[in-house]
Design an enzyme around this catalytic site. Structure first.
Site, PDB file in Angstrom:
ATOM      1  N   ASP A  13      56.186   2.461  66.973  1.00 17.60           N
ATOM      2  CA  ASP A  13      56.694   3.820  67.220  1.00 17.60           C
ATOM      3  C   ASP A  13      57.720   4.255  66.181  1.00 17.60           C
ATOM      4  O   ASP A  13      58.648   5.010  66.483  1.00 17.60           O
ATOM      5  CB  ASP A  13      57.319   3.930  68.632  1.00 17.60           C
ATOM      6  CG  ASP A  13      56.410   3.360  69.686  1.00 17.60           C
ATOM      7  OD1 ASP A  13      55.214   3.663  69.638  1.00 17.60           O
ATOM      8  OD2 ASP A  13      56.896   2.594  70.548  1.00 17.60           O
ATOM      9  N   GLY A  15      57.147   6.131  63.692  1.00 13.81           N
ATOM     10  CA  GLY A  15      56.782   7.416  63.077  1.00 13.81           C
ATOM     11  C   GLY A  15      55.764   7.220  61.966  1.00 13.81           C
ATOM     12  O   GLY A  15      55.742   7.965  60.986  1.00 13.81           O
ATOM     13  N   LYS A  16      54.897   6.202  62.140  1.00 12.73           N
ATOM     14  CA  LYS A  16      53.893   5.895  61.115  1.00 12.73           C
ATOM     15  C   LYS A  16      52.901   7.033  60.940  1.00 12.73           C
ATOM     16  O   LYS A  16      52.438   7.299  59.844  1.00 12.73           O
ATOM     17  CB  LYS A  16      53.117   4.622  61.491  1.00 12.73           C
ATOM     18  CG  LYS A  16      53.914   3.357  61.365  1.00 12.73           C
ATOM     19  CD  LYS A  16      53.063   2.144  61.663  1.00 12.73           C
ATOM     20  CE  LYS A  16      52.668   2.021  63.108  1.00 12.73           C
ATOM     21  NZ  LYS A  16      53.756   1.773  64.049  1.00 12.73           N
ATOM     22  N   GLY A  40      49.382   4.594  69.188  1.00  9.77           N
ATOM     23  CA  GLY A  40      49.408   6.025  69.453  1.00  9.77           C
ATOM     24  C   GLY A  40      50.037   6.708  68.255  1.00  9.77           C
ATOM     25  O   GLY A  40      51.229   6.586  68.034  1.00  9.77           O
ATOM     26  N   HIS A  41      49.216   7.361  67.438  1.00  7.45           N
ATOM     27  CA  HIS A  41      49.740   8.029  66.251  1.00  7.45           C
ATOM     28  C   HIS A  41      49.627   9.535  66.429  1.00  7.45           C
ATOM     29  O   HIS A  41      48.553  10.045  66.702  1.00  7.45           O
ATOM     30  CB  HIS A  41      48.963   7.591  65.000  1.00  7.45           C
ATOM     31  CG  HIS A  41      49.192   6.154  64.650  1.00  7.45           C
ATOM     32  ND1 HIS A  41      48.488   5.482  63.694  1.00  7.45           N
ATOM     33  CD2 HIS A  41      50.077   5.263  65.146  1.00  7.45           C
ATOM     34  CE1 HIS A  41      48.935   4.234  63.614  1.00  7.45           C
ATOM     35  NE2 HIS A  41      49.893   4.070  64.494  1.00  7.45           N
ATOM     36  N   GLN A 223      51.230  -0.661  65.719  1.00  8.59           N
ATOM     37  CA  GLN A 223      52.371  -1.390  66.306  1.00  8.59           C
ATOM     38  C   GLN A 223      53.415  -1.681  65.215  1.00  8.59           C
ATOM     39  O   GLN A 223      53.500  -0.919  64.261  1.00  8.59           O
ATOM     40  CB  GLN A 223      51.915  -2.693  67.002  1.00  8.59           C
ATOM     41  CG  GLN A 223      51.094  -2.464  68.265  1.00  8.59           C
ATOM     42  CD  GLN A 223      49.633  -2.260  68.002  1.00  8.59           C
ATOM     43  OE1 GLN A 223      49.018  -2.997  67.278  1.00  8.59           O
ATOM     44  NE2 GLN A 223      49.057  -1.237  68.599  1.00  8.59           N
ATOM     45  N   VAL A 299      50.917   6.562  74.244  1.00  5.78           N
ATOM     46  CA  VAL A 299      49.770   6.021  74.984  1.00  5.78           C
ATOM     47  C   VAL A 299      50.052   5.951  76.479  1.00  5.78           C
ATOM     48  O   VAL A 299      49.254   6.387  77.296  1.00  5.78           O
ATOM     49  CB  VAL A 299      49.385   4.616  74.434  1.00  5.78           C
ATOM     50  CG1 VAL A 299      48.317   3.966  75.283  1.00  5.78           C
ATOM     51  CG2 VAL A 299      48.898   4.746  72.999  1.00  5.78           C
ATOM     52  N   THR A 300      51.215   5.419  76.852  1.00  4.39           N
ATOM     53  CA  THR A 300      51.451   5.155  78.275  1.00  4.39           C
ATOM     54  C   THR A 300      52.477   6.110  78.888  1.00  4.39           C
ATOM     55  O   THR A 300      52.657   6.107  80.106  1.00  4.39           O
ATOM     56  CB  THR A 300      51.984   3.710  78.468  1.00  4.39           C
ATOM     57  OG1 THR A 300      53.175   3.577  77.697  1.00  4.39           O
ATOM     58  CG2 THR A 300      50.969   2.681  78.017  1.00  4.39           C
ATOM     59  N   ASP A 332      67.509  12.553  61.688  1.00  8.75           N
ATOM     60  CA  ASP A 332      68.088  13.721  62.366  1.00  8.75           C
ATOM     61  C   ASP A 332      68.482  13.425  63.816  1.00  8.75           C
ATOM     62  O   ASP A 332      69.310  14.138  64.382  1.00  8.75           O
ATOM     63  CB  ASP A 332      67.101  14.903  62.325  1.00  8.75           C
ATOM     64  CG  ASP A 332      65.743  14.544  62.888  1.00  8.75           C
ATOM     65  OD1 ASP A 332      65.102  13.634  62.330  1.00  8.75           O
ATOM     66  OD2 ASP A 332      65.342  15.138  63.895  1.00  8.75           O
ATOM     67  N   THR A 413      62.617  13.750  57.777  1.00 12.11           N
ATOM     68  CA  THR A 413      63.700  14.440  58.492  1.00 12.11           C
ATOM     69  C   THR A 413      63.207  15.336  59.635  1.00 12.11           C
ATOM     70  O   THR A 413      64.007  16.047  60.233  1.00 12.11           O
ATOM     71  CB  THR A 413      64.534  15.282  57.500  1.00 12.11           C
ATOM     72  OG1 THR A 413      63.651  16.159  56.789  1.00 12.11           O
ATOM     73  CG2 THR A 413      65.277  14.409  56.514  1.00 12.11           C
TER      74      THR A 413
END
Ligand code: IMP
Length: 430
Positions: A13, A15-16, A40-41, A223, A299-300, A332, A413
């Site tokens: 998570d 921010g990929k 989850g992207h 992940q 996802v969840t 930010d 940002t």
């Protein structure tokens, strides 16, 4: 030739999605090489949000997208995600999406088993996504998986199903669950075969051809490195290797195909599910980060645990992944805080250490050693150059670089693609 691996450098998570999307415009091919639809992207393009779990982010940009052999594929989810993206106007055909013939399938029995284990009152609850990821990888290593190519060979499929059920039915009996009839599973698989088989390919060969032709390949990790089955906070990890080396194994390319490893890290830390998290803040600071960072799982929908930036963990993941540069995201979220803490070391049983030990017991006894920096009141959201950042925010980023011993190649940002400060283009770095 310049091929880039993007890897989460924390617990996922980071921010990929945005960074991969940003890079995929510069790439010719985008490859997923581990995990499954536990990922989850979120990509935001021209104000429209696309949520991807299994498909490589490149599909949204029309790039050749490959689901590699290292991924575990739920065929029902595959069909669902395909439909959802097509309904949003994305063109997906075998011209731009291929799936490895040797990728193992996630079946309904894997989902059942994952959920049954998680729901049982046990002290070793992992907090999984209940998508069947772990049980599917267990079957891969146990040499009894049904793989994508098996759907193309109905004559021998029944024998493979019987071999699989010889393992699963006794397990199910032990859990008080009804046994699975081989014919039911056969019919379930035949139902999805026609949807998935047109996308099947010998993807290692396709990638080799692309590489020889000079295409730019982007390997999209899912992940984060701290969830790696070998180097993460075991057993509170996922069941695949999430570190950068897996890009080679999970796609069928040699390690020499990788030219640059970009690690993605948030300017603070989050984690979903159970397991050690030394800098977790179960207090006002943690609430602030969670609220300002919208820290809920894609996802969840679970609330993510939040805490301060941990330079020790990042340094360790930089080493095990061979990270060349960091994309620092969500700076930010720290806007408006009076002070910001950074973990620079740990105390373990009265001794100072500069690494995360691999024993679970030791991990839970770690006491973070913090440095405190002054926060900034101005906003960093939407900044597109260093000049637009408050001096104290620049100081924070520069200090992170010093602590982790790696440069910040990109600074993000906001969720918008263009709100990115580029220092080094990973595709151009030599
Ligand atoms: P599994 O991958 O569903 O087996 O879950 C194992 C652990 O990995 C749990 O702690 C999950 O919360 C975590 N996990 C799995 N996928 C993701 C992800 O995409 N982001 C963050 N955590 C994840």
């Amino acid at each position: 030739m310049a091929n880039v691996v993007v890897v989460g450098a924390q617990w996922g998570d980071e921010g990929k999605g945005k960074i991969v999307d940003w890079l995929s415009e510069r790439a010719d091919v985008v490859v997923r090489y581990q995990g499954g639809h536990n990922a989850g992207h979120t990509l935001v393009i021209d104000g429209t949000s696309y949520k991807l779990s299994l498909f490589p982010s490149g599909v949204v940009r029309g790039k050749l997208s490959i689901i590699g052999n290292g991924v575990v594929v739920d065929p029902h989810h595959f069909v669902e995600e395909l439909k959802k993206l097509r309904d949003q106007g994305i063109k997906i055909t075998p011209d731009n999406l291929r799936i490895a013939e040797n990728a193992p399938l996630i079946l309904s029995l894997h989902r059942d088993l994952d959920a049954a284990r998680e729901d049982a009152t046990s002290s070793l609850k992992i907090g999984t996504t209940k998508r069947g990821i772990g049980p599917a990888y267990e079957d891969k290593v146990g040499r009894r998986s049904i793989r994508v190519m098996d759907l193309a060979e109905p004559d021998t499929l029944m024998a493979k199903i019987e071999r699989l059920l010889a393992h699963h039915n006794p397990l199910r009996r032990g859990m008080g669950k009804p046994e699975i009839d081989p014919k039911t599973l056969y019919d379930e698989l035949m139902e999805v075969a026609a949807d998935i088989l047109p996308f099947m390919d010998r993807t290692w060969k396709l990638l080799d051809e692309q590489r020889r032709a000079g295409s730019r390949i982007l390997f999209e990790g899912a992940q984060g490195a701290l969830l790696d089955n070998d180097f993460g906070t075991y057993p509170y990890v996922t069941s695949s290797n999430t570190i950068a080396g897996q890009a080679a194994t999970g796609s069928g390319m040699g390690p020499g195909a990788i030219n640059y490893v970009l690690g993605i890290a948030k300017a603070y830390t989050t984690r979903v599910g159970e397991g050690p998290f030394p800098t977790e803040q179960k207090n006002e600071a943690g609430e602030y980060l969670g609220t300002h960072g919208h820290e809920y799982g894609v996802v969840t929908g679970r609330k993510r645990r939040c805490g301060w930036f941990d330079a020790v963990l990042l340094r360790q993941m930089i080493a095990v992944c061979g990270i060349n540069g960091i994309a620092l995201t969500k700076l930010d979220v720290l806007d408006g805080l009076d002070e910001i803490k950074l973990c620079v070391g740990y105390e373990l049983d009265g001794k100072k250490i500069d690494y995360m030990p691999s024993s679970m017991g030791a991990q839970t006894r770690l006491k973070p050693i913090y440095e405190t920096m002054e926060g900034w009141k101005e906003t960093t959201a939407g900044a597109r150059s260093w000049a637009e950042l408050p001096a104290k925010a620049v100081k924070y980023v520069r200090h992170i670089e010093e602590l982790i011993g790696a440069p910040v190649a990109l600074l993000s940002t906001s969720p918008e693609r263009l709100d990115t400060i580029l220092v080094t283009d990973p595709f151009e770095d030599r």
